[in-house]
Motif scaffolding. Structure first.
Motif, PDB file in Angstrom:
ATOM      1  N   PRO A 284       0.814  -1.218   0.000  1.00  0.00           N
ATOM      2  CA  PRO A 284       0.000   0.000   0.000  1.00  0.00           C
ATOM      3  C   PRO A 284       0.853   1.275   0.000  1.00  0.00           C
ATOM      4  CG  PRO A 284      -0.863  -1.570   1.593  1.00  0.00           C
ATOM      5  CD  PRO A 284       0.414  -2.155   1.062  1.00  0.00           C
ATOM      6  N   GLU A 285       1.970   1.264   0.732  1.00  0.00           N
ATOM      7  CA  GLU A 285       2.815   2.459   0.825  1.00  0.00           C
ATOM      8  C   GLU A 285       3.390   2.812  -0.545  1.00  0.00           C
ATOM      9  OE1 GLU A 285       3.100  -0.263   2.841  1.00  0.00           O
ATOM     10  OE2 GLU A 285       2.024   0.696   4.490  1.00  0.00           O
ATOM     11  N   ILE A 286       3.820   1.770  -1.270  1.00  0.00           N
ATOM     12  CA  ILE A 286       4.444   2.017  -2.578  1.00  0.00           C
ATOM     13  C   ILE A 286       3.402   2.512  -3.579  1.00  0.00           C
ATOM     14  CG2 ILE A 286       5.584   0.861  -4.519  1.00  0.00           C
ATOM     15  CD1 ILE A 286       7.114  -0.774  -2.382  1.00  0.00           C
ATOM     16  N   VAL A 287       2.218   1.902  -3.565  1.00  0.00           N
ATOM     17  CA  VAL A 287       1.163   2.342  -4.481  1.00  0.00           C
ATOM     18  C   VAL A 287       0.778   3.795  -4.175  1.00  0.00           C
ATOM     19  CG1 VAL A 287      -1.257   2.008  -5.156  1.00  0.00           C
ATOM     20  CG2 VAL A 287       0.265   0.027  -4.921  1.00  0.00           C
ATOM     21  N   GLU A 288       0.683   4.129  -2.900  1.00  0.00           N
ATOM     22  CA  GLU A 288       0.296   5.501  -2.543  1.00  0.00           C
ATOM     23  C   GLU A 288       1.348   6.498  -3.025  1.00  0.00           C
ATOM     24  OE1 GLU A 288      -1.111   5.977   1.462  1.00  0.00           O
ATOM     25  OE2 GLU A 288      -1.139   8.159   1.317  1.00  0.00           O
ATOM     26  N   LEU A 289       2.615   6.116  -2.876  1.00  0.00           N
ATOM     27  CA  LEU A 289       3.696   6.994  -3.318  1.00  0.00           C
ATOM     28  C   LEU A 289       3.669   7.180  -4.842  1.00  0.00           C
ATOM     29  CD1 LEU A 289       6.254   8.546  -2.547  1.00  0.00           C
ATOM     30  CD2 LEU A 289       7.535   6.397  -2.762  1.00  0.00           C
ATOM     31  N   GLY A 290       3.488   6.077  -5.572  1.00  0.00           N
ATOM     32  CA  GLY A 290       3.428   6.161  -7.031  1.00  0.00           C
ATOM     33  C   GLY A 290       2.237   6.989  -7.489  1.00  0.00           C
ATOM     34  N   ALA A 291       1.099   6.794  -6.827  1.00  0.00           N
ATOM     35  CA  ALA A 291      -0.101   7.553  -7.201  1.00  0.00           C
ATOM     36  C   ALA A 291       0.102   9.036  -6.892  1.00  0.00           C
ATOM     37  CB  ALA A 291      -1.315   7.011  -6.458  1.00  0.00           C
ATOM     38  N   MET A 292       0.807   9.328  -5.802  1.00  0.00           N
ATOM     39  CA  MET A 292       1.065  10.723  -5.442  1.00  0.00           C
ATOM     40  C   MET A 292       1.945  11.392  -6.489  1.00  0.00           C
ATOM     41  SD  MET A 292      -0.077  12.629  -3.331  1.00  0.00           S
ATOM     42  CE  MET A 292      -0.115  13.357  -1.787  1.00  0.00           C
ATOM     43  N   LEU A 293       2.966  10.657  -6.948  1.00  0.00           N
ATOM     44  CA  LEU A 293       3.835  11.190  -8.004  1.00  0.00           C
ATOM     45  C   LEU A 293       3.006  11.464  -9.265  1.00  0.00           C
ATOM     46  CD1 LEU A 293       6.704  11.828  -9.111  1.00  0.00           C
ATOM     47  CD2 LEU A 293       6.868   9.410  -9.752  1.00  0.00           C
ATOM     48  N   ALA A 294       2.113  10.533  -9.598  1.00  0.00           N
ATOM     49  CA  ALA A 294       1.254  10.712 -10.772  1.00  0.00           C
ATOM     50  C   ALA A 294       0.338  11.921 -10.585  1.00  0.00           C
ATOM     51  CB  ALA A 294       0.422   9.454 -10.999  1.00  0.00           C
TER      52      ALA A 294
ATOM     53  N   THR B 132      -4.077  18.215 -15.958  1.00  0.00           N
ATOM     54  CA  THR B 132      -5.113  17.185 -15.855  1.00  0.00           C
ATOM     55  C   THR B 132      -5.719  17.264 -14.463  1.00  0.00           C
ATOM     56  OG1 THR B 132      -4.108  15.722 -17.478  1.00  0.00           O
ATOM     57  CG2 THR B 132      -5.519  14.687 -15.831  1.00  0.00           C
ATOM     58  N   THR B 133      -7.045  17.363 -14.383  1.00  0.00           N
ATOM     59  CA  THR B 133      -7.692  17.513 -13.081  1.00  0.00           C
ATOM     60  C   THR B 133      -8.480  16.270 -12.665  1.00  0.00           C
ATOM     61  OG1 THR B 133      -9.510  18.616 -14.215  1.00  0.00           O
ATOM     62  CG2 THR B 133      -7.852  20.038 -13.180  1.00  0.00           C
ATOM     63  N   SER B 134      -8.787  15.392 -13.627  1.00  0.00           N
ATOM     64  CA  SER B 134      -9.536  14.169 -13.325  1.00  0.00           C
ATOM     65  C   SER B 134      -8.894  13.026 -14.071  1.00  0.00           C
ATOM     66  CB  SER B 134     -10.978  14.251 -13.821  1.00  0.00           C
ATOM     67  OG  SER B 134     -11.677  15.247 -13.168  1.00  0.00           O
ATOM     68  N   PHE B 135      -8.977  11.841 -13.474  1.00  0.00           N
ATOM     69  CA  PHE B 135      -8.465  10.685 -14.207  1.00  0.00           C
ATOM     70  C   PHE B 135      -9.221   9.427 -13.838  1.00  0.00           C
ATOM     71  CE2 PHE B 135      -5.657   8.604 -10.980  1.00  0.00           C
ATOM     72  CZ  PHE B 135      -5.623   9.602 -10.009  1.00  0.00           C
ATOM     73  N   CYS B 136      -9.201   8.482 -14.792  1.00  0.00           N
ATOM     74  CA  CYS B 136      -9.821   7.184 -14.561  1.00  0.00           C
ATOM     75  C   CYS B 136      -8.689   6.196 -14.351  1.00  0.00           C
ATOM     76  CB  CYS B 136     -10.671   6.810 -15.772  1.00  0.00           C
ATOM     77  SG  CYS B 136     -11.444   5.208 -15.578  1.00  0.00           S
ATOM     78  N   ASP B 137      -8.716   5.513 -13.223  1.00  0.00           N
ATOM     79  CA  ASP B 137      -7.565   4.722 -12.794  1.00  0.00           C
ATOM     80  C   ASP B 137      -7.930   3.285 -12.486  1.00  0.00           C
ATOM     81  OD1 ASP B 137      -4.658   5.110 -11.893  1.00  0.00           O
ATOM     82  OD2 ASP B 137      -5.519   3.984 -10.227  1.00  0.00           O
ATOM     83  N   MET B 138      -7.227   2.359 -13.120  1.00  0.00           N
ATOM     84  CA  MET B 138      -7.368   0.942 -12.758  1.00  0.00           C
ATOM     85  C   MET B 138      -6.028   0.483 -12.200  1.00  0.00           C
ATOM     86  SD  MET B 138      -7.655  -2.454 -15.149  1.00  0.00           S
ATOM     87  CE  MET B 138      -9.184  -2.117 -16.004  1.00  0.00           C
ATOM     88  N   TYR B 139      -6.059  -0.025 -10.960  1.00  0.00           N
ATOM     89  CA  TYR B 139      -4.793  -0.548 -10.453  1.00  0.00           C
ATOM     90  C   TYR B 139      -5.016  -1.539  -9.324  1.00  0.00           C
ATOM     91  CZ  TYR B 139       0.252  -0.701 -10.374  1.00  0.00           C
ATOM     92  OH  TYR B 139       1.541  -1.131 -10.477  1.00  0.00           O
ATOM     93  N   LEU B 140      -3.909  -1.912  -8.686  1.00  0.00           N
ATOM     94  CA  LEU B 140      -3.921  -2.853  -7.571  1.00  0.00           C
ATOM     95  C   LEU B 140      -3.811  -2.054  -6.280  1.00  0.00           C
ATOM     96  CD1 LEU B 140      -1.013  -4.840  -9.196  1.00  0.00           C
ATOM     97  CD2 LEU B 140      -3.425  -5.405  -9.422  1.00  0.00           C
ATOM     98  N   ILE B 141      -4.420  -2.539  -5.219  1.00  0.00           N
ATOM     99  CA  ILE B 141      -4.426  -1.827  -3.925  1.00  0.00           C
ATOM    100  C   ILE B 141      -4.935  -0.393  -4.154  1.00  0.00           C
ATOM    101  CG2 ILE B 141      -3.166  -1.532  -1.756  1.00  0.00           C
ATOM    102  CD1 ILE B 141      -0.933  -3.264  -2.812  1.00  0.00           C
ATOM    103  N   GLU B 142      -6.072  -0.292  -4.821  1.00  0.00           N
ATOM    104  CA  GLU B 142      -6.595   1.012  -5.239  1.00  0.00           C
ATOM    105  C   GLU B 142      -6.914   1.916  -4.043  1.00  0.00           C
ATOM    106  OE1 GLU B 142      -6.358   1.826  -8.305  1.00  0.00           O
ATOM    107  OE2 GLU B 142      -7.674   3.540  -8.573  1.00  0.00           O
TER     108      GLU B 142
END
Ligand SMILES: [Zn+2]
Length: 437
Positions: free
Chosen positions: A102-112, A121-131
């Motif tokens: 979860p920590e790594i996914v949160e960090l990657g999502a934060m960078l994104a 970009t203000t909105s996005f549609c996201d498919m991933y793991l540990i969403e």
């Protein structure tokens, strides 16, 4: 009248149903909603605001909507390039993703989120793991998301088996359903990573919880061949027989489609999220977007994950989209700038199933960005739509706002502690390298 924020802009590219462009204009915002749009002279007389944003040097436009991405994959940017989809996915991406926390996914999502905020970009549609971890990042970063836990027929880092995967979707729905900027969809990963039974259950769950459905579909010829061998049907026909094609469904890619299949998508109101740069980079092919538009298929635009693009930049994605279809058709009138900008705004709102985003008008959510018109590549300003699609790079974005909250202004992130984020992301490089070896 009183409002929270008044924006004064050199130009407003509204993307409203009349595609109105205003000069010397303003926007009034109360709470998270646009209350008025019009000539600055009128607005400044009618409204007193708590805060005024002076964007006299800028063009204000709707925030762009990235209709298909995997935000946390920003951490895998550049780890494996120049490979075909199946080899890239099974030999390089899945082996690292197996170890996600979860920590790594949160960090990657934060960078994104930082990258998207910075690039308009203000909105996005996201498919991933540990969403769940991605939602935490979005909550902190201030963006708007339609997210979904990827559903597979095998275990994922988020669940031990598919049954637990469905439980998790319900749990996440309960946890986040009242968040003003976070909504969820049911997201079976693809036909080659699910079974007919799983797809049927995904559809039933989306109907039960009133959530949109999002799936990778018809991305490559290999996928079609595998689907034909396993089911006797091509991917679109296969999911159609399971009932998956509806106006609340978005298929990501739609590259390997026949004209009859595109007609079927049009007839069922299914949305296609077009990802031209990812499709080019993985040499998956070229989606027949001109025919989709001609037949009235709603088309949105996405970057796909940063591991297959390698940027989350909707401005350069629009440029690529417009150019790709012209050279494919050998016809410069194909994919005109206005149609491409429509994909990145109005089409995006279709994928998100959020009719209150995608253009600037009273009653709409205050999701807007501003481009600094003093940039040499945006001068002189003859045609705003042309500049947005063909000349802008995203670097000109000087303000991003979601739901009336300013996220980025004049070079500064207002919600994200960017220096700390940089340190954390850089510290993660050795972890990725280790998992790859
Ligand atoms: Zn994808």
């Amino acid at each position: 009248m009183v409002c929270d924020i008044l924006i004064q802009a050199n130009t407003i590219l509204t993307q409203d149903p009349q595609r109105t462009v205003l000069e010397n204009a303003g926007v009034a915002i109360t709470g998270d909603t646009i209350t008025a749009v019009g000539p600055w002279e009128n607005l400044s007389r009618r409204y007193t605001a708590g805060q005024t944003l002076n964007l006299n040097h800028a063009m204000v436009m709707p925030g762009l909507i990235n209709a298909h991405t995997h935000a946390a994959m920003s951490l895998l940017r550049g780890v494996a390039d120049d490979l075909p989809l199946m080899e890239w996915l099974t030999k390089h991406i899945f082996p690292v993703e197996k170890h996600l926390s979860p920590e790594i996914v949160e960090l990657g999502a934060m960078l994104a989120c930082a990258e998207m905020t910075r690039l308009g970009t203000t909105s996005f549609c996201d498919m991933y793991l540990i969403e769940d971890a991605t939602y935490r990042a979005v909550d902190r970063a201030g963006l708007r998301v339609l997210g979904g836990e990827g559903i597979f027929m095998f275990p994922s880092p988020a669940y031990a088996d598919t049954e637990r995967g469905f439980d998790l979707v319900r749990e996440l729905h309960e946890r986040w359903k009242d968040h003003p900027r976070i909504r969820q969809a049911v997201m079976p990963h693809a036909v080659y990573t699910t079974t007919p039974e799983i797809l049927r259950r995904c559809l039933a769950l989306s109907q039960e919880l009133n959530m949109p459905l999002h799936i990778h579909l018809a991305e490559t010829v290999t996928e079609t061949e595998q689907c034909l061998a396993a089911t006797g049907l091509r991917p679109v026909q296969y999911v159609h027989e399971l009932g998956l094609l509806t106006p609340k469904t978005t298929i990501a890619h739609g590259v390997d489609l026949t004209e009859a299949e595109i007609d079927l998508l049009a007839g069922t109101g299914t949305v296609v999220a077009h990802n031209p740069e990812s499709n080019m980079k993985l040499a998956s092919g070229i989606a027949n977007v001109p025919y989709m538009l001609q037949r009235g298929v709603p088309v949105s635009l996405g970057t796909d994950g940063a591991a297959s693009n390698n940027a989350l930049n909707m401005f350069t994605e629009m440029t690529s989209c417009a150019l790709l279809h012209k050279v494919r058709c050998m016809d410069p009138t194909c994919a005109p700038a206005q149609a491409v900008l429509d994909m990145a705004t109005l089409g995006g709102s279709r994928t998100m199933c959020m009719p209150d985003i995608g253009y600037i008008a009273p009653g709409m959510r205050a999701d807007m960005v501003a481009l600094d018109l003093r940039a040499p590549n945006l001068q002189p300003l003859h045609n705003p739509v042309s500049h947005v699609v063909y000349a802008a790079t995203g670097a000109e974005v000087c303000m991003s706002m979601v739901g009336g909250e300013v996220l980025y202004n004049d070079g500064a992130f207002l919600k994200i502690d960017y220096p700390s984020l940089l340190k954390e992301v850089s510290a993660l490089r050795s972890w990725v390298r280790e998992k790859l070896s």
